[in-house]
Design an enzyme around this catalytic site. Structure first.
Site, PDB file in Angstrom:
ATOM      1  N   HIS A  57      -5.273  -2.506   7.073  1.00 15.57           N
ATOM      2  CA  HIS A  57      -4.506  -3.561   6.379  1.00 15.57           C
ATOM      3  C   HIS A  57      -3.467  -4.312   7.041  1.00 15.57           C
ATOM      4  CE1 HIS A  57      -6.472  -2.528   2.520  1.00 15.57           C
ATOM      5  NE2 HIS A  57      -5.956  -1.280   2.698  1.00 15.57           N
TER       6      HIS A  57
ATOM      7  N   TYR B 100       0.748  -1.253   0.077  1.00 15.66           N
ATOM      8  CA  TYR B 100       0.002   0.028  -0.193  1.00 15.66           C
ATOM      9  C   TYR B 100       0.871   1.293   0.130  1.00 15.66           C
ATOM     10  CZ  TYR B 100      -4.458  -2.393  -0.003  1.00 15.66           C
ATOM     11  OH  TYR B 100      -5.561  -3.213  -0.485  1.00 15.66           O
TER      12      TYR B 100
END
Length: 750
Positions: A429, A272
């Site tokens: 996440h 990410y």
């Protein structure tokens, strides 16, 4: 702190003072008017830029020939309408750049017609019909993708701004761009006003269109967030991630401040971080080009440039990012986000020649000022190798929330890489995997991290979105190479609990390439339980390749069951212990990921050492473990309770200790030999280790001896209670007294 306050004050003042307004000429974001002129002057002189230009021109010309289509949105990721709108924003940006570089009006006409088509469509759109996201978009199923659209399309609008003319610009800004910016900010505060990669895209989308339209109010909204959002503290997204907490700062600057550590590590993980680097850096580039006095690349001690280096160091030998937290395997620095990041970091970060070697491998540049600067430098043979060394990257805004250690041992042709993760939770996440590790032989995984459970943009698999197995398996502790207590994930798999804690670095030393060590402690994953893992990559005479020594100590106030899995790839060769294979497969447990593991074999150690070997690609690997007679050994494979076959069928070995308060797992992973399918020759296919022995352990030290078949032994002693590098130690082990200074002692004994 004083400098940060002054920078923030400068942002506010400069936004309000008209004489310091945005430069009036267009384009001015990532491709400037001056830059376009310089690019034209250098066409034909920079091969890397010229080849990139040819490829983009070919792609855009093909799309122009197909015509413009802006369908009514209806699909998830991977579906036709999703992919069409995604391609539209990627192509329209490139078409804008081609117009500025080549001067061919067909590209400007294409951009104008595309934007006018969207201006007609957008006012008619309700929220996207797919209701899965916590923040639905209009063009896409989630506002995140809408923000992507605006980040790219803003650049296209900037490039054709003067060509379009005032009357049509007024239509575009009234019917499309201003409502679009309002929707993803005021209309979606739960998306816009948080600290997350989602909000970074939203902030940058609003900021980029603000810079094109000279809209100071929108720019302030982008930099500092919404003043009022009406969101309750504790609100969560679909993944259980926190949207708002008391006192939370918002906006682009907050998203630069909080997720990045001083070393440039991004708390959501490299996958990410890669995704977020594009908006972070293109907006910084746009701010630098339009408001150079803000010195955005100096903000937080140059963290945006530093983060590019951190990300490049979080890759294996082939440039693939380590799949920490939610991460798709195979994503690499060849992605478009990293092409732009490397180019921008080169131009605005001091023109580091080592970045040019990465650009050469990428084989393309972005079609702007930064891309041409890189291409010219490459043409002039200025590139130097980018050397990835062993590194320990801190996590947390102030660098005090654990970290990730990457230890590399390089020879002429090979690179062994250890990645040990002892970070904070990592936002929504994050995975529940304190003190986990993965291990690489070049780009091949010796012992793997599963990564995410998702088929990104493949419509057939859950609309390309996260699968439920991401929660039931990939995030759970048993999916990782770390200790699980009583078949329950760290922090009981609860994000709110896990988000409060991070592991602590105990010791890191890579100064001696033959003995590189990372050691970290976790004492919050389970109540009243302390876990201490020490891993050393050891280059020892008598072994073909370095050994990985893994010492994992766990201590609790009460007796528990402990499982330590090792997930290997390839084909099992041999096991030194006896095991049974059941006639009927059963899952290993009922929850916390255990329900997804088939129990394919089971046995007991029955000896002080067990060996387990496997072959993957062309190399052999052997795990030698110090065991006790009653330690259980479980051969498992993934795939239980997976009716849609969403999970890979990976295999693992679990070492289980039952009803113990204190346990020490000592394992050595040996890389050796080779096998050729052409010559069908197996070379050095057997382990060189005779025994691994725990020779000492108390509250202050642990000692391990590794005996080679050539008769030599390697002694490693580690101080587990005092990590001072200047402390003097004296210890008697099996009748011999050893004295040393520092945290560890090692010696080859003949």
């Amino acid at each position: 702190m004083k400098n940060k306050v002054l920078i923030l004050l400068a942002f506010t003042i400069l936004l309000l003072v008209s004489e310091n307004a945005i430069a009036q000429s267009h384009p001015r974001l990532v491709l400037t008017k001056k830059g376009a002129a310089e690019i034209k002057a250098n066409l034909g002189k920079a091969p890397l830029f010229d080849s990139s230009l040819r490829e983009v021109k070919k792609e855009v010309d093909a799309e122009i020939a197909l015509g413009i289509e802006v369908p009514i949105p209806k699909d998830f990721s991977g579906g036709y309408t999703h992919e069409r709108h995604k391609k539209n924003f990627l192509i329209v940006q490139k078409a804008g750049f081609l117009y500025q570089i080549l001067g061919d009006k067909k590209y400007a006409v294409y951009v104008k017609e595309m934007l006018m088509a969207y201006a007609k469509l957008y006012p008619t759109l309700p929220l996207h019909p797919q209701e899965r996201s916590y923040a639905r978009g209009k063009l896409f199923w989630q506002a995140l993708n809408d923000a992507n659209w605006l980040v790219y399309t803003s650049q296209a609008y900037d490039c054709v701004y003067d060509f379009i003319g005032a009357a049509d610009r007024a239509i575009l800004e009234k019917e499309l761009f201003r409502p679009f910016a309002d929707f993803i900010s005021i209309g979606s505060p739960q998306f816009f006003n948080r600290v997350h990669n989602h909000s970074t895209w939203g902030n940058v989308a609003v900021g980029m269109i603000a810079l094109v339209m000279d809209d100071a109010e929108l720019l302030d909204r982008a930099l500092n967030g919404l003043k009022e959002d009406g969101l309750p503290a504790g609100m969560k997204d679909n993944d259980g991630g926190l949207i708002k907490q008391e006192g939370q700062k918002t906006g682009f600057l907050a998203n630069v401040d909080e997720p990045f550590s001083p070393d440039g590590y991004y708390n959501e993980g490299p996958y990410y971080q890669r995704y977020a680097m594009y908006p972070f850096l293109v907006f910084a580039e746009a701010l630098q080009n339009t408001k150079p006095d803000l010195k955005i690349f100096e903000y937080k001690k140059g963290i945006l440039i530093k983060s590019v280096y951190a990300l490049l160091n979080l890759t294996n030998s082939e440039g693939e990012f380590f799949p920490l937290n939610d991460g798709q395997k195979g994503m690499s620095y060849y992605s478009r986000e990293l092409v732009s990041s490397v180019d921008i970091a080169y131009l605005y970060g001091g023109k580091d020649a080592s970045l040019l070697s990465i650009a050469e491998k990428q084989g393309r540049v972005q079609l702007d000022n930064a891309g041409m600067a890189v291409a010219l430098a490459v043409k002039n043979k200025l590139a130097k190798p980018f050397i990835k060394k062993s590194i320990d990257l801190s996590d947390g805004q102030d660098g005090n929330q654990g970290g990730v250690a990457v230890i590399r041992n390089k020879s002429k042709d090979d690179e062994l890489t250890l990645v040990m993760k002892y970070t904070s939770q990592g936002s929504s996440h994050g995975h529940f995997d304190k003190l986990s590790f993965s291990y690489y032989n070049n780009d091949s995984e010796i012992l793997q991290d599963y990564g995410l459970a998702r088929f990104v943009n493949i419509e057939q698999k859950g609309g390309g979105n996260y699968l439920k197995e991401n929660e039931t398996w990939a995030k759970q502790t048993i999916a990782h190479n770390t200790i699980i207590q009583n078949e329950t994930s760290h922090f009981k798999g609860d994000f709110e609990i896990g988000d409060k804690f991070s592991s602590k670095r105990y010791f890191f030393d890579s100064s001696n390439p033959k003995i590189q060590i990372i050691s970290a402690i976790e004492d919050n994953a389970y109540p009243n339980t302390k876990m201490h893992r020490t891993m050393a990559l050891l280059e020892i005479d008598g072994y073909e390749k370095p050994l990985l020594l893994d010492i994992f100590q766990v201590k609790s106030n009460t007796p528990n069951q402990y499982d330590l899995p090792f997930y290997y790839l390839g084909q099992m060769m041999t096991a030194s212990f006896k095991y049974e294979t059941p006639k009927t497969l059963e899952s290993l447990g009922k929850s916390f990921g255990y329900q997804h593991l088939w129990k394919e074999g089971f046995g007991k150690a029955g000896a002080e050492n067990i060996k387990f070997s496997w072959l993957d690609h062309v190399s052999f690997y052997t795990l030698t473990s110090v065991t006790q007679q009653d330690d259980e050994l479980l051969l498992v494979s993934l795939g239980a309770n997976d009716p849609n076959f969403n999970l890979r069928r990976d295999a693992g070995l679990i070492i289980r200790k039952k009803n113990v308060q204190q346990a020490s797992y000592i394992n050595v992973i040996e890389t050796h030999g080779s096998y050729s399918t052409v010559t069908e020759a197996a070379i050095n296919a057997s382990s060189s280790i005779i025994t691994v022995e725990k020779v000492y352990e108390d509250e202050n030290y642990i000692g391990v001896s590794i005996k080679n078949k050539n008769g030599t032994s390697f002694l490693f002693v580690f101080a587990t209670a005092n990590n001072s590098v200047s402390e003097k130690h004296t210890l008697e082990i099996k009748g011999t007294t050893y004295s040393w200074v520092g945290t560890y002692f090692s010696k080859v004994i003949k």
